[in-house]
Write an enzyme that holds these catalytic residues in place. Structure first.
Site, PDB file in Angstrom:
ATOM      1  N   ASP A  81       0.850  -1.196   0.000  1.00 12.80           N
ATOM      2  CA  ASP A  81       0.000   0.000   0.000  1.00 12.80           C
ATOM      3  C   ASP A  81       0.882   1.242   0.000  1.00 12.80           C
ATOM      4  OD1 ASP A  81      -1.708   2.098   0.526  1.00 12.80           O
ATOM      5  OD2 ASP A  81      -3.017   0.928   1.824  1.00 12.80           O
ATOM      6  N   THR A 114      -2.405   6.668  -4.278  1.00 12.28           N
ATOM      7  CA  THR A 114      -1.142   7.186  -3.729  1.00 12.28           C
ATOM      8  C   THR A 114       0.046   6.828  -4.613  1.00 12.28           C
ATOM      9  OG1 THR A 114      -2.131   6.635  -1.602  1.00 12.28           O
ATOM     10  CG2 THR A 114       0.127   7.412  -1.566  1.00 12.28           C
ATOM     11  N   THR A 115       0.147   5.546  -4.960  1.00 10.68           N
ATOM     12  CA  THR A 115       1.278   5.090  -5.783  1.00 10.68           C
ATOM     13  C   THR A 115       1.241   5.752  -7.156  1.00 10.68           C
ATOM     14  OG1 THR A 115       1.155   2.971  -4.622  1.00 10.68           O
ATOM     15  CG2 THR A 115       2.478   3.040  -6.626  1.00 10.68           C
ATOM     16  N   ASP A 414      -9.337   0.989   2.484  1.00 11.20           N
ATOM     17  CA  ASP A 414      -9.298   1.488   1.101  1.00 11.20           C
ATOM     18  C   ASP A 414     -10.509   1.004   0.305  1.00 11.20           C
ATOM     19  OD1 ASP A 414      -6.993   2.780   1.663  1.00 11.20           O
ATOM     20  OD2 ASP A 414      -5.657   1.433   0.573  1.00 11.20           O
TER      21      ASP A 414
END
Length: 552
Positions: A81, A114-115, A414
């Site tokens: 994550d 996010t990534t 998430d």
């Protein structure tokens, strides 16, 4: 005319002397200051963004790899994550730290992406570096990025498809969860998460995810994780004679002290004999006992001679004498319930939470089909199940160790946000890299309409978008260039979004395969990535005072 209206021609030599004067001024203010200017400052920012990109690029997608984080105390965390990684990693470089904060803000706002945020920022700067190295001014590149962003947002609006059925929400949750946990666990969690969000959803009201309690038990395997349509509390009854299991139970939720309390003022009692002392003690005790008797009378009124159960859940304390009185009547008493659970119990079971027993009525009571206590080692868990119309539910996460439980907890959070976003947006976007491929093609056509050097900024933006399908292909073990060429060829031959099948490496239609991304996540990505990369591009001076090195 005023001085600021004059046009002044500055030669290269004068400009260099001006910069040296600026440096001298900084040095006067702080002799320890370090200054990176122009090309050096740009390289500093770009190298930081690319460094962070290299760390996270292998995590992207369902086939991404794990990272093991080891703290100073030796604690281990295994995760893929991006949000967890950026929070847990100690990032020293100022630019990398800035990008990490922007990416984690993306997670706070939308719960995902996010990534992708880190990858796109790094790639935008990397592509811009090529053109800036050939003489393009960073400000012009930033203007090109802004034009490209507006076009990309228009493409997003065109690609967004209205999908709000349960099957669509299941596909959204599955797409999100498969990037966090292995496929078998993701399939199990998908149904649990969608059912949880639909249970707490109220018409014409915003969804409050706090009404989904996430409870964990270090017990059995992750495949035993389940949805409890009621509540699970991490404590049990405090009297050995109280029933461990009751059916068809009335639930009294209260916030009333049922324990002996000293007076709030300093007072003393003087007595001449043991009898007088006993009389004083009874008078003190009678205040609390009266409240307990009111509960017992209510229980007798609603239960009568039937086998129905009666459970008291109190936010405040219940002393041993009160517990003993309740136990003799067959009433289950739980004390010191968490404040957040008081609202959830009422939503799950019905009734109202009472703050006084003076006007207590049967209408104040909730109802549950089953209440039981589960003991695991030294820990007790109380389950309230079989509620009539629960508007608050519990996801009970099980796992053999803390690593597994923590990983599933992060994934569940998430997943809940992904389903909530899909309901709030009312529409979804094709996943599997299809959205990025569509933007690339749209910008290739759009750049012909852009005049001047800003067209190079649009070109850089288009190339940067392809980092997502490239990384998805690489992480799945396929050749990135082959997959990209296939995707672009397929997309030109159809008017539908085309994504990457990670199993075969071939092109596929994500909308038919049920690979959906959140609309709001993609919108936030385009806005935040463009703003941050543009700001970093036009930084021409980095000053740091009192630190040993610019590289941190």
């Amino acid at each position: 005319k005023q001085w600021y209206q004059r046009r002044v021609a500055i030669t290269a030599g004068e400009y260099k002397s001006y910069l040296s004067l600026t440096m001298a001024a900084v040095k006067q203010l702080n002799p320890k200051a370090e200054v990176a200017r122009a090309a050096q400052a740009l390289d500093l920012n770009i190298s930081a963004a690319m460094g962070l990109q290299d760390v996270l690029r292998t995590n992207l997608g369902p086939k991404g790899t794990m990272k093991m984080l080891v703290s100073g105390a030796g604690d281990i965390k295994i995760t893929k994550d991006g949000n967890v990684l950026l929070h847990e990693m100690q990032i020293q470089h100022p630019t990398a730290s800035l990008i990490a904060r922007v990416a984690t803000a993306q997670d706070d706002i939308t719960g995902d992406g996010t990534t992708s945020n880190v990858l796109i920022i790094g790639e935008l700067l990397k592509q811009a570096k090529v053109y800036i190295g050939d003489g393009l001014h960073p400000r012009v590149a930033a203007e090109g990025f802004d034009l490209a962003k507006k076009k990309a947002l228009a493409v997003l609006e065109e690609m967004a498809v209205e999908k709000t059925s349960r099957d669509d929400l299941v596909n959204v949750a599955r797409t999100s969860l498969r990037t966090k946990v292995k496929g078998q666990v993701a399939e199990l969690l998908t149904e649990i998460i969608v059912d949880a969000v639909l249970a707490i959803k109220k018409p014409d009201q915003p969804i409050d995810l706090h009404m989904v309690e996430i409870m964990s038990m270090e017990h059995k395997t992750e495949m035993d994780t389940k949805l409890v349509k009621g509540l699970v509390m991490d404590h049990g009854a405090r009297h050995p004679d109280m029933p461990k299991k009751v059916t068809d139970a009335f639930i009294l939720t209260c916030n009333v002290s049922l324990e002996y309390e000293k007076s709030e003022v300093n007072s003393g009692f003087f007595y001449k004999s043991a009898e007088e002392r006993e009389k004083l003690v009874k008078a003190e005790r009678a205040f609390t006992d009266e409240k307990v008797r009111q509960i017992i009378e209510l229980k007798r009124q609603v239960v009568g001679d039937s086998d129905k159960g009666f459970v008291v859940i109190n936010q405040k304390g219940i002393d041993p004498n009160s517990l003993d009185m309740l136990a003799r009547e067959g009433i289950v008493g739980l004390r010191r319930a968490k404040r957040r659970n008081m609202e959830r119990i009422v939503l799950a079971c019905g009734g109202t939470a009472v703050n006084s027993f003076d006007d207590i009525t049967p209408e104040s009571l909730g109802h549950a089909g089953l209440f039981y206590e589960h003991v695991l080692g030294d820990d007790k868990y109380s389950f309230i199940e079989e509620c009539d119309n629960p508007q608050s539910v519990t996801i009970l996460i099980k796992g053999p160790n803390k690593h597994t439980i923590t990983q599933i907890k992060d994934a569940v959070r998430d997943g809940l946000r992904a389903v909530k976003n899909a309901i709030d947006d009312g529409r979804v976007v094709a996943g599997a890299g299809a959205f990025e491929v569509a933007i690339y093609q749209a910008l290739q056509e759009f750049k012909t309409e852009v005049k001047g050097k800003a067209r190079l900024g649009v070109e850089a933006f288009a190339e940067a978008m392809l980092i997502i399908p490239k990384c998805l292909a690489q992480n799945a073990g396929h050749d990135a260039q082959d997959c990209l060429v296939r995707l672009l060829q397929e997309y030109k031959g159809t008017d539908k979004p085309v994504g990457l099948d990670l199993v075969s490496g071939e092109a596929m239609l994500p909308m038919e395969a049920g690979v959906f991304d959140n609309y709001c996540v993609k919108k936030q990505l385009l806005n935040s990535c463009t703003v941050i990369s543009s700001n970093l591009l036009i930084v021409d001076e980095v000053m740091r005072a009192g630190m040993s090195s610019l590289k941190g």
